[in-house]
Design an enzyme around this catalytic site. Structure first.
Site, short mmCIF file in Angstrom:
data_model
loop_
_atom_site.label_atom_id
_atom_site.label_comp_id
_atom_site.label_asym_id
_atom_site.label_seq_id
_atom_site.Cartn_x
_atom_site.Cartn_y
_atom_site.Cartn_z
N ASP A 1 15.70 54.21 49.62
CA ASP A 1 15.59 53.60 48.29
C ASP A 1 16.67 52.54 48.15
O ASP A 1 17.86 52.85 48.27
CB ASP A 1 15.80 54.66 47.19
CG ASP A 1 14.67 55.68 47.11
OD1 ASP A 1 14.02 55.93 48.15
OD2 ASP A 1 14.45 56.24 46.03
N LYS B 1 10.02 51.22 42.29
CA LYS B 1 10.65 52.29 41.51
C LYS B 1 11.30 51.66 40.28
O LYS B 1 11.84 50.56 40.36
CB LYS B 1 11.68 52.96 42.43
CG LYS B 1 12.57 54.03 41.80
CD LYS B 1 13.45 54.64 42.90
CE LYS B 1 14.59 55.45 42.33
NZ LYS B 1 15.50 55.99 43.36
N LYS C 1 7.23 55.00 41.69
CA LYS C 1 8.21 56.05 41.40
C LYS C 1 8.96 55.74 40.10
O LYS C 1 9.83 54.88 40.09
CB LYS C 1 9.20 56.19 42.56
CG LYS C 1 10.28 57.26 42.32
CD LYS C 1 11.23 57.36 43.49
CE LYS C 1 12.42 58.27 43.17
NZ LYS C 1 13.40 58.34 44.27
#
Length: 317
Positions: free
Chosen positions: A163, A226, A262
């Site tokens: 990430d 995300k 996400k």
């Protein structure tokens, strides 16, 4: 002779003027031009309100809550994390599998790169991914060489997903090339590990910016987009999720490439999780309703969902 020179000079001036009037579109602007990025914030709010009012209640079921539990990225990103605390954190995931064999396990354990090895060596549950936040999380403010090295080391130590945070400052100053170059270099450093790009939507302010950032991130190599780091307010919002899911859908229609989603940060209740699930279902459809393509970045939600699934207050994690 002078007349010839003058004519030449005039032609050159005309060419420069022509160039000035029609600047060549960069490949980044060209990529963005394929999508509608001129969004109205009020219209987005209204669309989200309508989805929540009309659709969430039908997803408030035991089956959906079990699915959401299996999409959780159990996260520990604290200043106080240590090898001991992360080992205990991982052990809980191991024990959960033995304690509740009939329930899905969480999708992922998410930690800082310095703990990738600890998790990798102690995780016993098949199918749980090891995600590391990398690239100078949560600010993304570091030399690209440092970010690349951190990412490569995380993967070497056992991270199966990475990430990263989009360089928000570059995006806000219009440096789309810099944004995409950063993301792409880090994508190369990930090797085969899927990469999630955090947009930090609270800093982007408008639906238009969120849409543009989503498209640029996907264009540059994101496997997931995300919402937030969870370190800044506001974190995830249903409006940001709605715009990001629209971008994912349009990108899929344009390219045939499926990108995951996400939401993270600010998932404080089971209702929050149900709202995000509903937005994904309504905008993207069933194809995204698997724990590969929809992830929830949270830890506090794990016990809440578990309590509702089991019908009694449970503090397992």
């Amino acid at each position: 002779m002078a007349t010839v020179e003058n004519n030449k000079h005039n032609e050159q001036a005309h060419e420069h003027k022509h160039e000035h009037e029609f600047p060549k579109m960069s490949k980044y602007d060209e990529a963005l031009s394929k999508y509608n990025t001129d969004l109205d914030d009020a219209a987005v709010r209204d669309a989200v309100r309508k989805i929540i009012a009309e659709k969430v209640h039908e997803n408030d079921t035991l089956e959906v809550k079990k699915f959401l539990f299996g999409s959780i990225e159990l996260t520990s990103l604290k200043t106080t994390d240590s090898d001991e605390s992360i080992l205990a954190f991982t052990e809980r995931v191991n024990q959960f599998d033995a304690t509740y064999p009939d329930l899905p396990h969480v999708a992922t354990i998410c930690v800082y790169p310095c703990f990738a090895k600890t998790v990798s060596e102690s995780l016993e549950v098949d199918g749980v991914e090891i995600a590391c936040v990398s690239g100078s999380f949560p600010s993304s403010q570091a030399l690209i060489e440092v970010k690349v090295a951190e990412t490569a080391l995380a993967v070497k130590d056992g991270a199966t997903e990475i990430d990263i945070v989009m360089p928000v400052g570059k995006f806000l100053s219009g440096d789309y090339e810099g944004v995409c170059d950063d993301i792409n270099e880090l994508k190369q450093a990930c090797g085969d590990a899927p990469m999630k790009v955090i947009l930090e939507t609270g800093c982007l302010k408008t639906a238009s910016n969120i849409k543009k950032a989503s498209i640029l991130a996907m264009y540059a190599g994101a496997d997931y987009i995300k919402t937030s780091t969870g370190k800044l307010e506001p974190a995830a919002t249903p409006e940001a999720a709605y715009v990001m899911c629209q971008a994912i859908k349009e990108y899929y229609d344009e390219t045939g490439i499926q990108i995951g989603f996400k939401p993270a940060g600010g998932l404080n209740s089971v209702m929050d999780a149900l709202i995000y699930y509903t937005i994904v279902k309504e905008v993207l459809g069933e194809k995204w309703l698997t724990n590969k393509w929809l992830r929830l970045g949270t830890s506090r939600l794990a016990n809440m969902l578990l309590s509702e699934i089991l019908g009694e207050e449970t503090k397992f994690f």
